[in-house]
Design a protein around this motif. Structure first.
Motif, PDB file in Angstrom:
ATOM      1  N   SER A 171       1.033  -1.234  -0.158  1.00 45.48           N
ATOM      2  CA  SER A 171       0.015   0.068  -0.124  1.00 45.48           C
ATOM      3  C   SER A 171       0.842   1.160  -0.114  1.00 45.48           C
ATOM      4  CB  SER A 171      -0.851  -0.069   1.094  1.00 45.48           C
ATOM      5  OG  SER A 171      -1.301   1.448   1.633  1.00 45.48           O
ATOM      6  N   PRO A 172       0.652   1.994  -1.029  1.00 51.34           N
ATOM      7  CA  PRO A 172       1.539   3.310  -1.053  1.00 51.34           C
ATOM      8  C   PRO A 172       1.619   4.112   0.264  1.00 51.34           C
ATOM      9  CG  PRO A 172       0.661   2.912  -2.982  1.00 51.34           C
ATOM     10  CD  PRO A 172       0.072   1.778  -2.283  1.00 51.34           C
ATOM     11  N   SER A 173       0.236   4.455   0.572  1.00 54.15           N
ATOM     12  CA  SER A 173       0.113   5.093   1.623  1.00 54.15           C
ATOM     13  C   SER A 173       0.736   4.650   3.123  1.00 54.15           C
ATOM     14  CB  SER A 173      -1.375   5.472   1.952  1.00 54.15           C
ATOM     15  OG  SER A 173      -2.047   4.326   2.540  1.00 54.15           O
ATOM     16  N   VAL A 174       0.621   3.399   3.113  1.00 57.98           N
ATOM     17  CA  VAL A 174       1.174   2.781   4.476  1.00 57.98           C
ATOM     18  C   VAL A 174       2.819   2.900   4.210  1.00 57.98           C
ATOM     19  CG1 VAL A 174       1.799   0.493   5.521  1.00 57.98           C
ATOM     20  CG2 VAL A 174      -0.352   1.164   4.896  1.00 57.98           C
ATOM     21  N   ALA A 176       4.348   5.191   2.909  1.00 56.59           N
ATOM     22  CA  ALA A 176       5.106   6.478   2.955  1.00 56.59           C
ATOM     23  C   ALA A 176       4.878   6.932   4.566  1.00 56.59           C
ATOM     24  CB  ALA A 176       3.846   7.554   2.530  1.00 56.59           C
ATOM     25  N   THR A 177       3.786   6.130   5.411  1.00 54.61           N
ATOM     26  CA  THR A 177       3.918   6.412   6.828  1.00 54.61           C
ATOM     27  C   THR A 177       5.099   5.916   7.267  1.00 54.61           C
ATOM     28  OG1 THR A 177       1.522   6.106   6.642  1.00 54.61           O
ATOM     29  CG2 THR A 177       2.550   5.944   8.792  1.00 54.61           C
ATOM     30  N   GLY A 212      -3.249   4.141  10.322  1.00 51.11           N
ATOM     31  CA  GLY A 212      -3.735   4.589   8.989  1.00 51.11           C
ATOM     32  C   GLY A 212      -3.688   3.273   7.990  1.00 51.11           C
ATOM     33  N   GLU A 213      -3.256   2.134   8.229  1.00 46.41           N
ATOM     34  CA  GLU A 213      -3.467   1.000   7.260  1.00 46.41           C
ATOM     35  C   GLU A 213      -4.955   0.544   7.715  1.00 46.41           C
ATOM     36  OE1 GLU A 213      -0.588  -2.989   7.102  1.00 46.41           O
ATOM     37  OE2 GLU A 213      -2.032  -2.889   9.001  1.00 46.41           O
ATOM     38  N   ASP A 217      -6.340  -2.746   3.290  1.00 48.55           N
ATOM     39  CA  ASP A 217      -4.781  -2.621   2.717  1.00 48.55           C
ATOM     40  C   ASP A 217      -4.109  -3.808   3.264  1.00 48.55           C
ATOM     41  OD1 ASP A 217      -5.530   0.048   2.115  1.00 48.55           O
ATOM     42  OD2 ASP A 217      -5.060   0.599   4.000  1.00 48.55           O
TER      43      ASP A 217
END
Lengths: 421, 609
Positions: A171-174, A176-177, A212-213, A217
């Motif tokens: 997951s790109p957002s994970v 990034a976090t 946030g995951e 995800d």
């Protein structure tokens, strides 16, 4: 991350059966402390920045340290008075008295930040300095973005049989976090390249429970890992280590703290998805196709012996533990001066060894031989068995699937009350 | 040589906590030149660490101060410093009986407090001449005129005659000494009769045995007297006879009116109890002095070692403490949940806190203290009596209350409580007292602003947190005092707590039937907060006589494992585990459930207000 993880294990779905090293054979751990950058949750011993000189010095220092350790023989790492030589099952031992080693694990850091030739040289140096089984498992850790086809061919030629990829998430957002810089697609390219190069086993590391995951995800990450056909997956609950940027963000309230219940749910999801794909859980955080379990990591959980090389590495030999200095600069200076880079050592008491066997052994699905951990608090066993957390046959104590996520709490309960003096 | 009786003045100081009693005593030591500025230290007469830290007096002290009065004669002033707290009211009364006068010391800012009034009544009952004094007149918040009116309303007399001092600066202290000389009567006594001395305190000293403080009423004690304590029968030759002035100093005689101490190889204070009469073993007095009674524990609690192997150490510790405190009691008891321990009886809550603190501080034994409770009188149903079973039994441990079908009725101890508060808080105080099942007996306005409320309250309702609640609902302005007022029939039931389906006897409590559901519910939800998540679900239930009235569950932990355990992680994890194992020593395992120590007492702060 500086993926350190000496643990990752993966195996490429090898079409041919993997021949396993002799069970109980000792291992060699080599630490390569370099990373392109430090990930936000990482508290490992890593050196960042483009310090080409330090890398070159390491490439020279590791074989030098190896040669010194090898020449000193097992008596130098064993507790005083111990037999020293661990008789290998076939009775073979080399001139210095070493038994045959069954595994090598090059972890980091990001070992693949070294030039492929240099890294291959380190691997060859191990095989030169110490007696290595012909079917030894030789693992190298890598970050997906550092893996290129030509390098892999060089490593395979040097004897590398396993590649452990720090994928962490799809997951790109994970990512990034977590402060990871690789691209999701680079994992697939790396796996494909490894197979093409003939790496026998490929493993990926995943991290779950990142703030946030979402459940979805995590599920998707697992599905993608499985879809790559890897033979081994390590799934780690994100841990907020003190003194990391991540811990600071949690402290400031910028990201929510870890939710234990969410992590438990993700762990269960991992087991379900991976089991459906034919990957069997063999340790709290590790799943493998049958036969593709990491021999090296099992050594840790079975109270086995291993040598440790490189900055900050920890070794164990028959109840004695020692560890190298942590800063790379001090490590290099010590080796280059012809000295030992060892920072400290301890000889475990019988009670401490039992405690370690209990806490590591319960992490594995095979559990731990009762004889290795006795005495335990017998009064607790009945309650744990009734609660469906523990299986107690006369020979072994092992945790059920419900018990594995609670392994530490159960180990604590089973520790016997200390005798009063 | 004994001191001429007509020039002896014995007096106590009655004051509320923080109204400056110890400071005034310090200034008197200086004004009489007994202690010079260089040797002065605060709370000179309070010797125990706990006294100094808490700013309270637990043990009585007597100091002899020779004083040259303005009439040119030397007088002997004996200050008997008493504990002020309600828990020690019997000790206070004995100390008062050793005096002829008392200074009523009132903070000129805070005014009269309940404890002061209660102790004032004790002084008046003992026939003492009361010298009212306002303290802290140097404070900006002082309102001496108003407070003088309040004091005059209590005592009668002219507010203008009331002395005003600053114990802090010493201002006005010489006038107080003069007033004592002039107003407090000299003692009277028969110098030729058989000796009779009132024991008003006794302190254990590991080297010399018990040091017994005594006020001589009749006759003379000499260093070669073979003394006898009339209540306990103990007798022995005196080792040392002396006075505190301000350090201990041997004397060759103590005659009528004098105050001093003796040692006589007495091994425990229970042999020389407060209120006893000392006499001459060879020529004893025919009658002891009136007023002696055995200390009566009012509040009970179970003390259990967290580690059952500490039981013998705990017994030794309790025995040692009892050497210098005869007023607390202990006897072994067994709890299904907690194992072997002791049921201890205390004079009151402060007394209980002091003993627990001393156990912790001086003996370092991790303890579980169960919630305090009172002793109930249980009248059994005649039809259920077994042969030789008494019809009335006293129960000081709720777990031991007989089954409901065997009980005809129950009596609980009640107290007469006095609350003084500013008039605007009367409503809040009444509300609190009524929730605690209080019955209003009387309400008086001491002045336009200050009200005295008298309630009959069950002791069991006020031992735990009543005082804190009283303070918080009156912004700290209310004060409380109480005295036992016998037993009263009440509708009481036992509420049991079950963990994991098993009753935990240490959590049982006796509460009024009308509040039992509310209590059970509050207790269960409090325990749910206090018991940490474990490897299993832990159901918590409250039950009355087998009927479940409330239930909650501490959900099991779902994950308790380190993500990674490779090479160097193993040592770290082992060390963590070893530390956690040490931490477990502060937890009590009951069945498979681990309960933190504080749950046993903290759970009781469910009060229901």
């Amino acid at each position: 991350m500086a993926v350190v993880t000496h643990a990752a294990d993966a195996v490429v779905a090898a079409p041919t059966p993997v021949s396993l090293p002799t069970p109980g054979a000792p291992g060699v751990y080599v630490h390569v402390p370099f990373c392109a950058h430090r990930c936000d949750y990482c508290d490992f011993a890593v050196t960042t920045g483009a310090d080409a000189l330090a890398r070159r010095r390491s490439v020279a220092a590791l074989p030098r340290e190896l040669a010194t350790v090898a020449a000193a023989g097992p008596a130098a790492v064993a507790p005083r008075g111990a037999a020293g030589v661990l008789a290998a099952p076939d009775g073979a031992a080399d001139i210095a008295g070493w038994p045959v080693f069954g595994s090598v694990f090059v972890g980091g850091g990001t070992p693949t930040l070294l030039d492929a030739d240099d890294l291959a040289g380190v691997v060859r140096a191990v095989a030169t300095a110490l007696p290595l089984a012909g079917d030894a498992e030789i693992t190298v850790e890598a970050n997906p973005e550092t893996v290129i086809a030509e390098s892999l061919a060089t490593l395979v030629a040097a004897g590398v049989t396993r590649l452990s990829l720090g994928a962490q998430s799809f997951s790109p957002s994970v990512l990034a976090t977590l402060g990871r810089r690789h691209d999701v697609s680079s994992v697939a390219s790396a796996v494909t390249a490894a197979r093409a190069a003939g790496v026998a086993q490929v493993s990926v590391d995943l991290i779950y429970g990142t703030p946030g995951e979402r459940d979805a995800d995590w599920h998707a990450s697992l599905r993608q890992a499985v879809g790559l056909g890897v033979d081994h997956v390590s799934c780690y609950a994100l841990t907020v280590e003190a003194n990391t940027p991540f811990a600071a963000r949690v402290r400031r309230g910028e990201v929510p703290d870890i939710d234990e219940d969410v992590q438990a749910r993700r762990m269960a999801t991992a087991d379900a998805v991976l089991a459906a794909a034919g990957l069997r859980r063999y340790e709290v955080s590790n799943w493998a196709r049958p036969g593709a379990e990491s021999a090296h990591n099992r050594t840790y959980w079975r109270g086995g012996d291993w040598l440790a090389l490189g900055a900050s590495s920890h070794g164990h030999w028959q109840g004695r533990r020692w560890w190298n200095v942590r800063p790379t600069g001090r490590y290099l200076a010590a080796v280059e001066a012809g000295g030992a880079p060892v920072a400290g050592a301890e000889v475990l008491t019988a009670e401490q060894r039992r405690t370690e066997r209990l806490l590591t052994g319960l992490r594995t699905v095979d559990g731990v031989p009762r004889a290795a951990v006795t005495p335990v608090d017998e009064a607790q066993i009945g309650a744990l068995v009734r609660a469906g957390l523990l299986v107690d046959d006369a020979a072994r104590l092992r945790l059920t699937p419900a018990g594995l996520p609670l392994a530490d709490g159960i180990a604590l309960r089973l520790l016997p009350a200390r005798e009063r003096c | 040589m004994t001191y001429p009786i007509e020039r002896i003045r014995n007096f106590a100081i009655i004051a509320h906590v923080d109204h400056g009693k110890s400071t005034l005593a310090d200034r008197m030591l200086q004004a009489t030149k007994l202690v010079d500025a260089r040797d002065m230290r605060e709370q000179y007469l309070d010797r125990m660490d706990i006294e100094r830290e808490r700013g309270i007096t637990i043990k009585a002290q007597a100091v002899r101060m020779p004083y040259e009065a303005s009439d040119g004669s030397e007088y002997l002033l004996n200050l008997i410093d008493t504990p002020g707290h309600v828990d020690f009211s019997y000790e206070v009364s004995r100390a008062m009986n050793a005096c002829e006068g008392a200074i009523l010391l009132v903070d000129a800012a805070q005014g009269v407090q309940a404890q002061t009034v209660a102790n004032l009544y004790v002084a008046i009952e003992a026939g003492l001449e009361v010298v009212p004094v306002l303290n802290k007149i140097d404070l900006p918040a002082a309102r001496p005129e108003e407070v003088a009116e309040e004091v005059a309303a209590l005592l009668g007399g002219d507010p203008a005659d009331i002395l005003a001092v600053s114990a802090k600066t010493g201002q006005g202290v010489p006038e107080v000494l003069e007033r004592i000389v002039a107003h407090v009567p000299a003692p009277r006594g028969d110098v030729d009769g058989p000796p009779r001395g009132l024991v008003f305190d006794s302190v254990f000293d590991p080297y010399r045995g018990v040091i017994t403080f005594v006020r001589i009423i009749d006759g003379i004690l000499r260093p070669d007297t073979h003394i006898r304590l009339m209540a306990t029968g103990f007798h022995n030759g005196i080792d040392e006879l002396g006075v505190i002035s301000p350090e201990p100093r041997p004397v060759d005689a103590l005659g009528p009116g004098e105050v001093g101490y003796f040692t006589a190889a007495i091994k425990a204070v229970e042999l020389a109890k407060v209120g006893d009469t000392v006499t001459d073993h060879v020529r004893p007095a025919p009658q002891p002095l009136p007023g002696y009674r055995e200390p009566t524990p009012m509040v009970f609690s179970g003390l259990y070692p967290v580690d059952s192997a500490d039981f013998p150490d705990l017994r030794d510790a309790l025995e040692k403490l009892r050497l210098n405190d005869a007023s607390f009691t202990f006897e072994p008891e067994t709890s299904v949940a907690l194992g072997f321990g002791f049921r201890c009886g205390f004079l009151g809550l402060l007394h209980m806190e002091i003993i627990s603190e001393r156990l912790d501080r001086e003996f370092d034994i991790p303890l579980v203290t169960t919630a305090p409770n009172v002793a109930y009188e249980v009248h059994l149903d005649e039809r259920t009596l077994k042969p030789n079973e008494p019809r009335v039994v006293t129960v000081s441990n709720p777990a031991e209350l007989p089954a409901p079908n065997r009980i005809d009725h129950l009596l609980e101890p009640v107290v007469d409580a006095m609350v003084l508060c500013p008039s605007e808080y009367v409503g809040a105080v009444m509300q609190l007292c009524e929730r605690r099942r209080g019955e209003l007996a009387k309400m008086d306005y001491l002045s336009e602003q200050r009200v005295e409320l008298r309630y009959t309250l069950p002791l069991g309702e006020i031992i735990f947190d009543f005082f804190d609640r009283l303070k918080s609902s009156t912004r700290g302005y209310a004060s409380l005092d109480y005295e036992p007022a016998g037993m009263r029939r009440s509708k009481l039931v036992k509420v049991d707590i079950l963990l994991n389906g098993e009753p935990v006897d240490a959590f049982s409590a006796i509460v009024h039937a009308d509040k039992s559901y509310e209590y059970g519910k509050a207790m269960v939800s409090k325990l749910r907060e206090l018991i940490p998540r474990q490897l299993f679900d832990v159901p918590i239930q409250a039950a009355i006589g087998g009927k479940i009235i409330s239930r909650e569950t501490v959900k099991a932990r779902r994950k308790d494992v380190l993500a990674k355990c490779y090479g160097g992680d193993i040592t770290r994890k082992r060390k963590l585990l070893e530390r956690q194992k040490e931490g477990k020593k502060r937890m009590k395992s009951v069945g498979a459930v681990e309960i933190p120590q504080e749950a046993f007492v903290a759970a009781l702060s469910v009060g229901g207000d």
